[in-house]
Design a protein around this motif. Structure first.
Motif, PDB file in Angstrom:
ATOM      1  N   PRO A 201    -146.297 -18.280  61.166  1.00 51.77           N
ATOM      2  CA  PRO A 201    -146.888 -18.999  60.030  1.00 51.77           C
ATOM      3  C   PRO A 201    -147.828 -20.093  60.529  1.00 51.77           C
ATOM      4  CG  PRO A 201    -144.641 -19.741  60.395  1.00 51.77           C
ATOM      5  CD  PRO A 201    -144.870 -18.605  61.353  1.00 51.77           C
ATOM      6  N   LEU A 202    -148.945 -20.251  59.861  1.00 48.61           N
ATOM      7  CA  LEU A 202    -149.951 -21.222  60.305  1.00 48.61           C
ATOM      8  C   LEU A 202    -149.543 -22.625  59.845  1.00 48.61           C
ATOM      9  CD1 LEU A 202    -152.695 -21.159  61.847  1.00 48.61           C
ATOM     10  CD2 LEU A 202    -153.802 -21.247  59.619  1.00 48.61           C
ATOM     11  N   ARG A 203    -148.466 -23.127  60.428  1.00 47.55           N
ATOM     12  CA  ARG A 203    -147.935 -24.430  60.011  1.00 47.55           C
ATOM     13  C   ARG A 203    -148.841 -25.589  60.417  1.00 47.55           C
ATOM     14  NH1 ARG A 203    -142.406 -24.616  58.789  1.00 47.55           N
ATOM     15  NH2 ARG A 203    -141.757 -22.596  57.945  1.00 47.55           N
ATOM     16  N   ALA A 264    -153.485 -19.251  46.656  1.00 49.89           N
ATOM     17  CA  ALA A 264    -154.212 -20.130  45.736  1.00 49.89           C
ATOM     18  C   ALA A 264    -153.302 -21.035  44.905  1.00 49.89           C
ATOM     19  CB  ALA A 264    -155.111 -19.293  44.832  1.00 49.89           C
ATOM     20  N   PRO A 265    -152.177 -20.560  44.369  1.00 50.80           N
ATOM     21  CA  PRO A 265    -151.319 -21.468  43.585  1.00 50.80           C
ATOM     22  C   PRO A 265    -150.809 -22.663  44.384  1.00 50.80           C
ATOM     23  CG  PRO A 265    -150.747 -19.191  43.139  1.00 50.80           C
ATOM     24  CD  PRO A 265    -151.699 -19.171  44.284  1.00 50.80           C
ATOM     25  N   ARG A 266    -150.581 -22.482  45.691  1.00 53.02           N
ATOM     26  CA  ARG A 266    -150.130 -23.607  46.515  1.00 53.02           C
ATOM     27  C   ARG A 266    -151.210 -24.689  46.552  1.00 53.02           C
ATOM     28  NH1 ARG A 266    -147.194 -20.080  46.000  1.00 53.02           N
ATOM     29  NH2 ARG A 266    -146.726 -21.493  44.287  1.00 53.02           N
ATOM     30  N   LEU A 267    -152.464 -24.245  46.547  1.00 53.96           N
ATOM     31  CA  LEU A 267    -153.586 -25.180  46.551  1.00 53.96           C
ATOM     32  C   LEU A 267    -153.709 -25.881  45.206  1.00 53.96           C
ATOM     33  CD1 LEU A 267    -156.036 -26.064  48.351  1.00 53.96           C
ATOM     34  CD2 LEU A 267    -157.347 -24.297  47.184  1.00 53.96           C
ATOM     35  N   LEU A 268    -153.555 -25.128  44.138  1.00 54.03           N
ATOM     36  CA  LEU A 268    -153.693 -25.696  42.798  1.00 54.03           C
ATOM     37  C   LEU A 268    -152.570 -26.684  42.498  1.00 54.03           C
ATOM     38  CD1 LEU A 268    -154.727 -22.442  40.892  1.00 54.03           C
ATOM     39  CD2 LEU A 268    -156.209 -24.282  41.727  1.00 54.03           C
ATOM     40  N   GLU A 269    -151.383 -26.417  43.019  1.00 55.14           N
ATOM     41  CA  GLU A 269    -150.257 -27.326  42.806  1.00 55.14           C
ATOM     42  C   GLU A 269    -150.513 -28.696  43.424  1.00 55.14           C
ATOM     43  OE1 GLU A 269    -146.942 -25.367  44.515  1.00 55.14           O
ATOM     44  OE2 GLU A 269    -146.727 -23.882  42.910  1.00 55.14           O
ATOM     45  N   ALA A 270    -151.278 -28.724  44.507  1.00 53.34           N
ATOM     46  CA  ALA A 270    -151.537 -29.988  45.205  1.00 53.34           C
ATOM     47  C   ALA A 270    -152.594 -30.828  44.517  1.00 53.34           C
ATOM     48  CB  ALA A 270    -151.958 -29.701  46.642  1.00 53.34           C
ATOM     49  N   GLY A 271    -153.326 -30.244  43.562  1.00 55.03           N
ATOM     50  CA  GLY A 271    -154.348 -31.002  42.855  1.00 55.03           C
ATOM     51  C   GLY A 271    -155.665 -31.028  43.608  1.00 55.03           C
ATOM     52  N   ARG A 280    -156.085 -30.779  54.891  1.00 56.06           N
ATOM     53  CA  ARG A 280    -155.549 -29.990  56.007  1.00 56.06           C
ATOM     54  C   ARG A 280    -154.039 -29.837  55.869  1.00 56.06           C
ATOM     55  NH1 ARG A 280    -158.611 -29.144  60.758  1.00 56.06           N
ATOM     56  NH2 ARG A 280    -156.682 -29.033  61.970  1.00 56.06           N
ATOM     57  N   ARG A 281    -153.371 -30.903  55.492  1.00 55.38           N
ATOM     58  CA  ARG A 281    -151.915 -30.847  55.355  1.00 55.38           C
ATOM     59  C   ARG A 281    -151.506 -29.948  54.197  1.00 55.38           C
ATOM     60  NH1 ARG A 281    -151.250 -37.403  56.084  1.00 55.38           N
ATOM     61  NH2 ARG A 281    -152.082 -37.478  58.222  1.00 55.38           N
ATOM     62  N   VAL A 282    -152.276 -29.981  53.124  1.00 52.80           N
ATOM     63  CA  VAL A 282    -151.989 -29.101  51.986  1.00 52.80           C
ATOM     64  C   VAL A 282    -152.088 -27.640  52.425  1.00 52.80           C
ATOM     65  CG1 VAL A 282    -152.876 -28.308  49.758  1.00 52.80           C
ATOM     66  CG2 VAL A 282    -152.667 -30.764  50.219  1.00 52.80           C
ATOM     67  N   LEU A 283    -153.136 -27.321  53.170  1.00 55.93           N
ATOM     68  CA  LEU A 283    -153.326 -25.948  53.626  1.00 55.93           C
ATOM     69  C   LEU A 283    -152.226 -25.530  54.597  1.00 55.93           C
ATOM     70  CD1 LEU A 283    -157.202 -25.984  54.208  1.00 55.93           C
ATOM     71  CD2 LEU A 283    -155.956 -25.098  52.228  1.00 55.93           C
ATOM     72  N   GLU A 284    -151.854 -26.438  55.482  1.00 58.74           N
ATOM     73  CA  GLU A 284    -150.787 -26.126  56.438  1.00 58.74           C
ATOM     74  C   GLU A 284    -149.452 -25.906  55.730  1.00 58.74           C
ATOM     75  OE1 GLU A 284    -152.722 -28.809  60.092  1.00 58.74           O
ATOM     76  OE2 GLU A 284    -151.031 -29.555  58.913  1.00 58.74           O
ATOM     77  N   ASP A 289    -144.534 -21.335  52.531  1.00 55.23           N
ATOM     78  CA  ASP A 289    -144.111 -20.493  51.415  1.00 55.23           C
ATOM     79  C   ASP A 289    -143.837 -19.068  51.896  1.00 55.23           C
ATOM     80  OD1 ASP A 289    -144.115 -20.367  48.247  1.00 55.23           O
ATOM     81  OD2 ASP A 289    -145.103 -18.544  48.978  1.00 55.23           O
ATOM     82  N   GLU A 290    -142.680 -18.551  51.552  1.00 59.41           N
ATOM     83  CA  GLU A 290    -142.287 -17.215  52.012  1.00 59.41           C
ATOM     84  C   GLU A 290    -143.207 -16.134  51.457  1.00 59.41           C
ATOM     85  OE1 GLU A 290    -138.395 -14.222  51.802  1.00 59.41           O
ATOM     86  OE2 GLU A 290    -138.247 -16.312  51.129  1.00 59.41           O
ATOM     87  N   ARG A 291    -143.622 -16.283  50.205  1.00 59.23           N
ATOM     88  CA  ARG A 291    -144.474 -15.262  49.591  1.00 59.23           C
ATOM     89  C   ARG A 291    -145.836 -15.205  50.274  1.00 59.23           C
ATOM     90  NH1 ARG A 291    -147.714 -15.454  44.671  1.00 59.23           N
ATOM     91  NH2 ARG A 291    -148.109 -13.323  43.930  1.00 59.23           N
TER      92      ARG A 291
END
Length: 369
Positions: A201-203, A264-271, A280-284, A289-291
């Protein structure tokens, strides 16, 4: 009359590479008007000899000394003391300045403080089997650098998974997420089998000037960085257009869209409205997320190793990378790393002079004395 034989006393011992290296480090200190550490300045020490020779030549006609220059010389001195190769063609003061950063990519804390503080910036080798060379050096906090796994990336990744599962404690007081980020950093600069690399995973996103030796991680970083700026949907659509359109290409395009739909939903959740470090931290963190990981693995498995390399190459050619991207051939990517010697200096034997034997007189020939 026979020629008098010559008695030759040849010194064919190996030349100590550290002597020449130490002399050059001392010379470069003098060249920049700097004084090396006092404990290395003994009369018989190569570094001290180089400094005195340089000072005698340069006098006050020295080059300007910047913070990056001082750090560069300190790194060279440390490498020399450890008997490690320091590649000078690419690792320059300018390079050291380029890999400098305000925050540790592992702990995400601001860097600074005393040299022995946990948050002090430290330039570290991410590949413990390589010398000091461009492509695998990164600036970390001292706490993170001390926790680097000397056994390499594969061991680091296994250990991170065990820490995450609560099977073993995290080293050096790091949190499980930080252990993951440190392991992923090490995986960037270690060739991994395709089946293993696609499951990482690209942590953490690659720091500046770190080379990604695994093409699947290169594609992973390229696609992730598309989300960093507005207009990502158009850019990702352009990437999708590079996928084959013939069967089974449609399946690959569908797998790609499913990955984007998971990310994309992970990005939208962060605002919105984040600065660059926060983004960068949001993307990491989206890679926690397992999905997201499941969709990513399905996509690249369907694409295959050759397909991943081709897509990465075509995306870079089209200028779709969010940052300046250079694709290196495998041999060039690790040039100067001295992997054959595990990064250590190797003594070179001094070349002994060669002498041709005097011609033997032919039977019956006169020999002139």
């Amino acid at each position: 009359m026979h020629p008098t034989p010559l008695a030759l006393d040849l010194d064919t011992r190996s030349a100590a590479p550290t002597d020449d290296t130490g002399f050059q480090i001392g010379w470069d200190h003098a060249r920049h008007g700097l004084v090396p550490p006092a404990e290395l300045m003994g009369d018989g020490a190569a570094l001290g000899q180089g400094w005195r020779a340089g000072r005698a030549l340069f006098g006050r006609r020295t080059l300007a000394s910047t913070r990056a220059t001082r750090q560069w010389l300190a790194l060279r001195t440390a490498a020399w003391k450890q008997g490690l190769v320091f590649e000078l063609t690419q690792v320059t003061p300018h390079y050291v300045a380029q890999i400098d950063t305000a925050h540790c990519p592992v702990t995400r804390q601001p860097l600074g403080g005393a040299a022995d503080a946990e948050a002090a910036p430290v330039v570290a080798r991410l590949n413990p089997e390589a010398g000091w060379a461009a492509g695998h050096l990164a600036t970390l906090s001292r706490r993170a650098a001390d926790a680097l796994t000397p056994a390499g990336a594969r061991t680091a990744l296994r250990h991170a998974a065990r820490v995450d599962a609560g099977m073993v404690p995290a080293p050096a007081g790091l949190a499980p997420a930080e252990v993951w980020r440190l392991a992923v950093l090490q995986s960037f600069v270690a060739p991994l089998p395709f089946a293993e690399a696609l499951r990482v995973p690209l942590r953490v996103l690659p720091p500046n000037r770190v080379r990604l030796l695994n093409a699947v991680q290169g594609l992973q970083a390229l696609l992730t960085l598309q989300f960093a700026k507005p207009g990502w949907s158009e850019r990702l659509r352009a990437v999708a257009d590079l996928l084959p359109r013939v069967e089974p290409g449609h399946e690959r395009r569908q797998d790609f869209n499913l990955f984007v739909g998971a990310f994309a939903p992970r990005l939208l959740e962060a605002g919105t409205g984040h600065d660059a470090p926060t983004m960068r931290r949001v993307l990491e963190d989206a890679w926690c997320d397992e999905r997201v990981n499941r969709r990513w693995q399905a996509f690249v498995l369907a694409l295959g190793e050759a397909g991943v390399e081709k897509l990465l190459e075509r995306a870079a050619e089209r200028g779709l990378a969010a940052t300046r991207t250079l694709l290196h051939a495998p041999a060039l990517a690790t040039e100067g790393w001295s992997l054959a010697s595990n990064g250590r200096l190797v003594a070179r034997p001094r070349r002994a002079p060669t002498f041709s034997s005097p011609p033997r007189p032919r039977p019956g020939a006169a020999v002139r004395g």
